[in-house]
Design an enzyme around this catalytic site. Structure first.
Site: not given
Ligand code: NAP
Length: 248
Positions: A143, A157
């Site tokens: 991130s 985080y």
């Molecule tokens: P999201 O929409 O909340 O989706 C999270 C995904 O991770 C879902 O498929 C969830 O499964 C799964 N997950 C969460 N905890 C888990 C666990 N303990 N075991 C297995 N699967 C798990 O998140 P996102 O925004 O796409 O983020 C994806 C990645 O990008 C993360 O690592 C996040 O830190 C990083 N990121 C995101 C942003 C942003 O602005 N969105 C920015 C920087 C970095 P379920 O559907 O079953 O809950």
């Protein structure tokens, strides 16, 4: 033979976009998810409607037993694993460090750091040419917070993602001669459900003016960088961390 990819947390957001794009590029896809089976099924249906192959496995990346079961499911269906995207991750509601509790710290670090290590370990055991594997590529989803520290919001985080950057650098050197490349992407503010889960669905609107490009990113913009790092076009690229942050 299709290459096989595992995208952890592939049921929603960046992981779902990555899984669908990987299928479009010819990968057989495995996604894992924690509890949202409906969302996972939707991704599988979308890939199958495009003519791709995909399976979804419920597996909490915090659980070593779940992670082992996840990789065994891939062994049984696809055989060879060629690519891993360590994407599953969580954040938490904005809090200053003086107000955070140990449960929150354990959840964040178990999911974002330990989960990524466990999945990397299982992937390396299968990919390493020193162990008779085909080599492969890993992309860790870090991130922009790792660079910025996220004061007053979630230093915990941000620190977990700092660990992912360090893991990427060290692991890349450790497994380079095993035929495995390890890189990371650092997304900035990206339109996914993670912000609502943190209690602020309109977060991107609030922070928009702090982003040089004046907008949040999309999941597919992050997925494009991930798939490039996994591809042969990035064949001399390892230990790299690519910012996908709109300049922030
Ligand atoms: P999201 O929409 O909340 O989706 C999270 C995904 O991770 C879902 O498929 C969830 O499964 C799964 N997950 C969460 N905890 C888990 C666990 N303990 N075991 C297995 N699967 C798990 O998140 P996102 O925004 O796409 O983020 C994806 C990645 O990008 C993360 O690592 C996040 O830190 C990083 N990121 C995101 C942003 C942003 O602005 N969105 C920015 C920087 C970095 P379920 O559907 O079953 O809950």
């Amino acid at each position: 033979m299709n290459k096989t990819i595992l995208v952890t947390g592939g049921s929603r957001g960046i992981g779902a976009a990555t899984a669908i794009l990987a299928a479009q590029k010819g990968y057989a896809v495995c996604i894992s998810y924690r509890r949202n089976q409906v969302a996972a099924d939707r991704v599988i249906e979308q890939i199958q409607s495009l003519g791709g192959r995909a399976i979804a496995v419920q597996a909490d990346v915090c659980s070593e037993l779940d992670v082992i079961r996840l990789f065994e499911a891939i062994d049984q269906t696809s055989g060879t694993l060629n690519a891993l995207v360590n994407n599953a991750g969580i954040s938490a509601p904005a809090r200053r460090v003086e107000a955070i509790d140990v449960d929150r710290l354990q959840q964040i670090f178990a999911t974002n750091v330990i989960g990524s290590f466990l999945c990397a370990r299982e992937a390396i055991r299968r990919m390493s040419i020193e162990r008779g594997g085909p080599g492969g590529a890993i992309v860790n989803v870090s991130s922009g917070a790792a660079r910025l520290g996220s004061p007053n919001e979630y230093v915990d985080y941000a620190a977990s993602k700092g660990a992912i950057d360090t893991m990427t650098i060290g692991l890349a050197k450790e497994v380079a001669d095993a035929g495995i490349r390890v890189n990371a992407v650092r997304p900035g503010f990206t339109h996914t459900e993670i912000h609502a889960a943190m209690g602020e669905p309109n977060r991107l609107e609030r922070v928009r003016s702090t982003i040089p490009m004046q907008r949040g990113g999309t999941a597919i913009e992050v997925a494009n960088a991930i798939l490039w790092l996994l591809s042969e076009e990035a064949s001399y690229c390892t230990g790299a961390i690519v910012d996908v942050t709109g300049g922030r």
